[in-house]
Design a protein around this motif. Sequence first.
Motif, PDB file in Angstrom:
ATOM      1  N   PRO A   1       0.831  -1.208   0.000  1.00 55.69           N
ATOM      2  CA  PRO A   1       0.000   0.000   0.000  1.00 55.69           C
ATOM      3  C   PRO A   1       0.865   1.257   0.000  1.00 55.69           C
ATOM      4  O   PRO A   1       1.700   1.434   0.882  1.00 55.69           O
ATOM      5  CB  PRO A   1      -0.760  -0.119   1.329  1.00 55.69           C
ATOM      6  CG  PRO A   1       0.153  -0.907   2.220  1.00 55.69           C
ATOM      7  CD  PRO A   1       0.994  -1.794   1.345  1.00 55.69           C
ATOM      8  N   PHE A   2       0.700   2.118  -0.993  1.00 60.23           N
ATOM      9  CA  PHE A   2       1.486   3.350  -1.029  1.00 60.23           C
ATOM     10  C   PHE A   2       0.613   4.553  -0.745  1.00 60.23           C
ATOM     11  O   PHE A   2      -0.516   4.629  -1.229  1.00 60.23           O
ATOM     12  CB  PHE A   2       2.163   3.533  -2.392  1.00 60.23           C
ATOM     13  CG  PHE A   2       3.179   2.468  -2.662  1.00 60.23           C
ATOM     14  CD1 PHE A   2       4.260   2.328  -1.812  1.00 60.23           C
ATOM     15  CD2 PHE A   2       3.031   1.609  -3.728  1.00 60.23           C
ATOM     16  CE1 PHE A   2       5.197   1.336  -2.036  1.00 60.23           C
ATOM     17  CE2 PHE A   2       3.967   0.615  -3.959  1.00 60.23           C
ATOM     18  CZ  PHE A   2       5.050   0.478  -3.115  1.00 60.23           C
ATOM     19  N   SER A   3       1.156   5.501   0.002  1.00 62.19           N
ATOM     20  CA  SER A   3       0.430   6.750   0.253  1.00 62.19           C
ATOM     21  C   SER A   3       0.439   7.573  -1.031  1.00 62.19           C
ATOM     22  O   SER A   3       1.235   7.329  -1.939  1.00 62.19           O
ATOM     23  CB  SER A   3       1.127   7.525   1.361  1.00 62.19           C
ATOM     24  OG  SER A   3       2.431   7.861   0.936  1.00 62.19           O
ATOM     25  N   THR A   4      -0.424   8.581  -1.058  1.00 58.54           N
ATOM     26  CA  THR A   4      -0.458   9.499  -2.213  1.00 58.54           C
ATOM     27  C   THR A   4       0.927  10.106  -2.406  1.00 58.54           C
ATOM     28  O   THR A   4       1.362  10.311  -3.540  1.00 58.54           O
ATOM     29  CB  THR A   4      -1.439  10.658  -1.932  1.00 58.54           C
ATOM     30  OG1 THR A   4      -2.447  10.185  -1.050  1.00 58.54           O
ATOM     31  CG2 THR A   4      -2.058  11.192  -3.181  1.00 58.54           C
ATOM     32  N   ALA A   5       1.623  10.383  -1.300  1.00 57.82           N
ATOM     33  CA  ALA A   5       2.952  11.001  -1.398  1.00 57.82           C
ATOM     34  C   ALA A   5       3.927  10.078  -2.130  1.00 57.82           C
ATOM     35  O   ALA A   5       4.608  10.491  -3.072  1.00 57.82           O
ATOM     36  CB  ALA A   5       3.474  11.331  -0.010  1.00 57.82           C
ATOM     37  N   LEU A   6       3.986   8.809  -1.723  1.00 52.86           N
ATOM     38  CA  LEU A   6       4.957   7.891  -2.358  1.00 52.86           C
ATOM     39  C   LEU A   6       4.567   7.553  -3.796  1.00 52.86           C
ATOM     40  O   LEU A   6       5.421   7.186  -4.600  1.00 52.86           O
ATOM     41  CB  LEU A   6       5.125   6.616  -1.530  1.00 52.86           C
ATOM     42  CG  LEU A   6       5.912   6.712  -0.228  1.00 52.86           C
ATOM     43  CD1 LEU A   6       6.587   5.393   0.109  1.00 52.86           C
ATOM     44  CD2 LEU A   6       6.964   7.813  -0.237  1.00 52.86           C
ATOM     45  N   HIS A   7       3.283   7.657  -4.118  1.00 56.32           N
ATOM     46  CA  HIS A   7       2.852   7.410  -5.499  1.00 56.32           C
ATOM     47  C   HIS A   7       3.498   8.368  -6.486  1.00 56.32           C
ATOM     48  O   HIS A   7       3.573   8.088  -7.671  1.00 56.32           O
ATOM     49  CB  HIS A   7       1.325   7.515  -5.609  1.00 56.32           C
ATOM     50  CG  HIS A   7       0.672   6.170  -5.616  1.00 56.32           C
ATOM     51  ND1 HIS A   7       0.994   5.193  -6.526  1.00 56.32           N
ATOM     52  CD2 HIS A   7      -0.258   5.631  -4.803  1.00 56.32           C
ATOM     53  CE1 HIS A   7       0.284   4.116  -6.276  1.00 56.32           C
ATOM     54  NE2 HIS A   7      -0.474   4.345  -5.231  1.00 56.32           N
ATOM     55  N   LYS A   8       3.979   9.516  -5.976  1.00 49.41           N
ATOM     56  CA  LYS A   8       4.583  10.498  -6.879  1.00 49.41           C
ATOM     57  C   LYS A   8       6.013  10.121  -7.243  1.00 49.41           C
ATOM     58  O   LYS A   8       6.642  10.780  -8.061  1.00 49.41           O
ATOM     59  CB  LYS A   8       4.555  11.880  -6.220  1.00 49.41           C
ATOM     60  CG  LYS A   8       3.125  12.194  -5.781  1.00 49.41           C
ATOM     61  CD  LYS A   8       2.751  13.623  -5.866  1.00 49.41           C
ATOM     62  CE  LYS A   8       1.227  13.735  -5.810  1.00 49.41           C
ATOM     63  NZ  LYS A   8       0.717  14.503  -4.723  1.00 49.41           N
ATOM     64  N   LEU A   9       6.548   9.075  -6.608  1.00 50.01           N
ATOM     65  CA  LEU A   9       7.919   8.649  -6.905  1.00 50.01           C
ATOM     66  C   LEU A   9       7.889   7.553  -7.967  1.00 50.01           C
ATOM     67  O   LEU A   9       6.825   7.044  -8.318  1.00 50.01           O
ATOM     68  CB  LEU A   9       8.569   8.112  -5.637  1.00 50.01           C
ATOM     69  CG  LEU A   9       8.581   9.076  -4.446  1.00 50.01           C
ATOM     70  CD1 LEU A   9       9.175   8.404  -3.225  1.00 50.01           C
ATOM     71  CD2 LEU A   9       9.357  10.337  -4.808  1.00 50.01           C
ATOM     72  N   THR A  10       9.069   7.164  -8.451  1.00 48.00           N
ATOM     73  CA  THR A  10       9.114   6.064  -9.396  1.00 48.00           C
ATOM     74  C   THR A  10       8.765   4.777  -8.658  1.00 48.00           C
ATOM     75  O   THR A  10       8.885   4.693  -7.431  1.00 48.00           O
ATOM     76  CB  THR A  10      10.527   5.879  -9.986  1.00 48.00           C
ATOM     77  OG1 THR A  10      11.402   5.497  -8.916  1.00 48.00           O
ATOM     78  CG2 THR A  10      11.026   7.150 -10.640  1.00 48.00           C
TER      79      THR A  10
END
Length: 316
Positions: free
Chosen positions: A236-245
């Motif tokens: 599960p990724f947060s919205t913040a980590l979704h912005k990374l590769t």
Amino acid sequence: MFEFQLIADYFTWDNNDPTVKLSVGDDAALLTPEPDRDMVISIDTSVSGCHFPPDTSPYDLGHKVLAVNLSDLAAMGATPAWFTLALTLPDSHPDWLAAFSNGLRTLADEHHIRLIGGDTTRGPLSITIQVAGTVPTGQALLRSGAQPSDLICVSGHPGDAAAGLDCIQGKLRLPGPDQQHCIDKLNRPVPHVTLGKLLRGTATSCIDISDGLLADLSHILKRSGKGARLETAKLPFSTALHKLTHQQHQHYALYGGDDYELLFTLPAAKFTEIQNNATTAGVLISCIGEITAQNDELLINGQPAPAICGYNHFTE
Ligand code: ADP
Ligand code: MG
């Protein structure tokens, strides 16, 4: 400021708890534990520059040093009861002490855990907290009970805190609100006490993630004598980590420490019930893999995992 005045001003809190007969002020505390419960005890030291950046705000520090200890109680399924505080300070600034005491006390009140004593010394900033909690006799969650075909589950969004640390150290840049989210995750971890209690009687093993998901999973595997298959697509990724590769966020989630999420195993038939109860309690639960019978084998997307090295204080 005199040591005794400092203790009286900042660390002597009212408590009218029937289990506490004597609190701060004597040579030791006197407690009357409830019957039919096991005591759960844990201790953690936080050293400036090692466990927290030296410029961490005193309020956040007060929160965090207690949160990491409460997280150990959560991972055992315990109800928090009492704690002691050993404080080593380079000096005694009233503003610093007031903010530290506030951060500590706000979280303590939230979890109904009582400060019953401590020790105060002068030296480089270092804070040790020992917590005690209780569980109904025999119901503590251990690392050692994972069974083949149990599901491996994790709470929250592992990886955010490690990303937060990289943001603070200038190694990672995220849009403002995402960066703040990750830094908050690092400085104000939420100990999952309610989830820990929900897992009593159901989870076959449990650990809190302090050193990284893979490193902490490997502790469960060792203690249980089992292996695991993980699927990174289920992380599960947060919205913040979704912005990374993909590679970046996967790395933070698997290797990043300091999250204090709970990692646990349970029989597949129990997953929906636990997930529903957790959702009601406001906690996200995700299934990320499965336990296998193969002692110490760890497969990630079907491939053997690279050697896992979580944080270790004595490696060079
Ligand atoms: P002693 O010398 O007998 O060990 P101390 O002077 O260290 O006693 O402590 C006096 C009292 O204050 C004790 O009850 C101790 O538990 C408490 N105390 C000392 N430091 C702290 C602290 N940082 N937080 C809470 N209680 C403290
Ligand atoms: Mg003492």
